[in-house]
Design an enzyme around this catalytic site. Sequence first.
Site, PDB file in Angstrom:
ATOM      1  N   HIS A  47      -9.610  -2.017   6.463  1.00 53.53           N
ATOM      2  CA  HIS A  47     -10.808  -1.814   7.285  1.00 53.53           C
ATOM      3  C   HIS A  47     -12.061  -1.933   6.427  1.00 53.53           C
ATOM      4  O   HIS A  47     -13.069  -2.523   6.818  1.00 53.53           O
ATOM      5  CB  HIS A  47     -10.807  -0.408   7.905  1.00 53.53           C
ATOM      6  N   HIS A  80      -4.073   0.453   4.359  1.00 53.81           N
ATOM      7  CA  HIS A  80      -4.556   0.241   5.724  1.00 53.81           C
ATOM      8  C   HIS A  80      -6.073   0.474   5.799  1.00 53.81           C
ATOM      9  O   HIS A  80      -6.828  -0.393   6.243  1.00 53.81           O
ATOM     10  CB  HIS A  80      -3.813   1.184   6.679  1.00 53.81           C
ATOM     11  N   GLU A  81      -6.503   1.643   5.336  1.00 53.55           N
ATOM     12  CA  GLU A  81      -7.925   1.972   5.413  1.00 53.55           C
ATOM     13  C   GLU A  81      -8.741   1.050   4.513  1.00 53.55           C
ATOM     14  O   GLU A  81      -9.878   0.696   4.836  1.00 53.55           O
ATOM     15  CB  GLU A  81      -8.167   3.441   5.038  1.00 53.55           C
ATOM     16  N   HIS A 106     -13.038  -5.413   5.607  1.00 56.00           N
ATOM     17  CA  HIS A 106     -13.639  -6.019   6.797  1.00 56.00           C
ATOM     18  C   HIS A 106     -15.131  -5.655   6.872  1.00 56.00           C
ATOM     19  O   HIS A 106     -15.987  -6.478   7.169  1.00 56.00           O
ATOM     20  CB  HIS A 106     -12.888  -5.490   8.029  1.00 56.00           C
TER      21      HIS A 106
HETATM   22 ZN   LIG Z   1      -6.870   1.538  11.434  1.00 56.43          ZN
END
Ligand SMILES: [Zn+2]
Length: 669
Positions: A459, A455-456, A462
């Site tokens: 990010h 998940h991290e 991105h």
């Molecule tokens: Zn998040």
Amino acid sequence: MTQSNSYKSTLPDFSSLTAKEAQTNLKSLVKKQRMAIDKLLKNKQKITFESVVNPIEEMQHELSRTFSPISHLQNVLDQPEWRSTYNSCLPLLTDYGTELSQNTELEKAYKTIIDNLDDQKDPKFKLLEQELRNFTLNGVNLTKTKKQKFKDLKTRLSTAEANFSQNVQDSTDAWSLHINNEDELKGISREILEQAKDNQDRWKLILDYPTYHSVMTHAENRSLRERFYKAWSTRASDQAEDTQWNNEENIKNILSLRHQLANIVGYKNFAEYSLATKMANSTNEIIDFLDDLAKKTKSTARNELTILEKAADHNLEAWDISYYLEKTKQQNYAISDEELKQYLPKENVQKGMFNVAKTLYAISLRKNSTVPVWHDSVEFIEVIDSKDHIIGGFYIDLFARNGKRSGAWMDECVIKKNLNGNKALPIGYLVCNFTPPDKNGISLLTHDDVVTWFHEFGHMLHHLLTKIGLPSISGINGVPWDAVELPSQFMENFAWNYEVLKDCSKHHKTEKYLPKELFSKLQASRNFGAGLAMLRQIEFALYDMTIHSAYDIKKNDNTLRTLESVRKKITLIKTPSYNRFPMSFSHIFSGGYAAGYYSYKWAEVLAADAFSAFEDSHILNKELANKFKREILEIGGSKDIMQGFINFRGRKPSLEPLLKQCGIAGASR
Ligand SMILES: [Zn+2]
């Protein structure tokens, strides 16, 4: 020029940087910038993007880079001087930020520039549009007195939010439980017990997330679970064992300040103010979305609860849910966290995760041990493209330790910049709170941990893969908050794929891959509990939206009552009367999720839908990944994200892939 060293000059020097020095740097920078802006606006030269916006972008970039180690270190280090530095810099920064957004001359200049721009597809246009909206939201059009009032409110708000978060941390850190009898600890994971044990064979259990999670999920001792549940759910409240960090007044204060802020610039309440910069159009649209999701989820959740009740053979209390979920998973699917963990040493997970990035986005990730870090366990990773150019880098700080804020997050260290050839590479921080390595240096991750890490990492991609060189709309900047969780939740899906997980695995003793059979069990167990988990998130999101949209300044005492009424509508699980969940709900009272917690579910719909395109073809489909990168990951805030999604998927987002992913599809029919 070789690029290999060019980013290093932009990094904070963690080997020598002191809190005092960081504070001095920031203060003198703000002073310098105030003068530079005055000078810029007095200059009678032609007003162009290059002569006005570029210098402002440069300044903002420099400011964010200078503040980054302060806000980062106060989160990850147990050193009071960083916290006090942060607390003294925050009002200064908030003040300066508002002052800039209220600068009438500057707004006029931005208006002139946008009026002379013809190409609405130019990223510059999007930046100007965003900044002009920002001026309005910060009260540029107000009278002088009201401007000052707005500024005061904002500064007081940021201080109150910081206090909130520090209370949560202090209250968490202060709690511990001493156990002398090993029998009382049955079920709790070996790593946790090893760390909690002193040299006289006694155990001191603390309230960090790994310990809390292990107790709630595995401890056979029901009263121990209850004590942990109570400690966790009363943090920073009047019900905590030590009440000195009670956040009640802070919450009242925060809600009132937010409401006044919104009112002063013409919004009915803070929820509407918050939505001005989001993808969703109205509070009603969000509430309908959440209600719809709740309706579709309820029967699945009810079934899950019935199964748990049968397994427990007694009435279920809040501290029984995770335990019986895990137990039922073990019984029905013959799978346990502990067994799975043996296949997931940290090093292999990292290797497998980096391989995914390499396959999907053609980037290599390589450790650079020469970059100074703030803790021995932290690594620095360089990101290299297919032409062997370094395009960015990030720090990884994986393990829980005392004084480190709980949870997992990605934060910016340096934002990508390319202003008339003046460049900076994107650098980020990836922070988690996994169980630290055991005494042999081995760190085994739960599958949950792996999902969190992916998940991290989403990010981070991105932040790193952006093609936009204007800092205000680069990477995650300028991306509507309810779309920010799209790349991260998209990435989580890869941690549920056998091909990927196999590559992440290596049994720490036998060196074998994760067997397909074990994975199939994991897969089968994935959705058990998904209904209950979904309802819980909807409860948080509805509470957040209600508390901010139905706020009444005359009766500012309804925090717990609001939560109660939301629970009545949504929750199937009985909550003890001492539960004070809002007092530690940092996401909305000190993080960026105020009137925005729904973003997780909102973006999860987008993420599941985007991922279903890969499921329909091949999970590591490079062409598709390239398209995702082009339409979503690279654009920052330079384009409309919904349009980007439509370009990628060929249609508007649909709820179905998420429901299907959670095993809820069709449940309401
Ligand atoms: Zn998040």
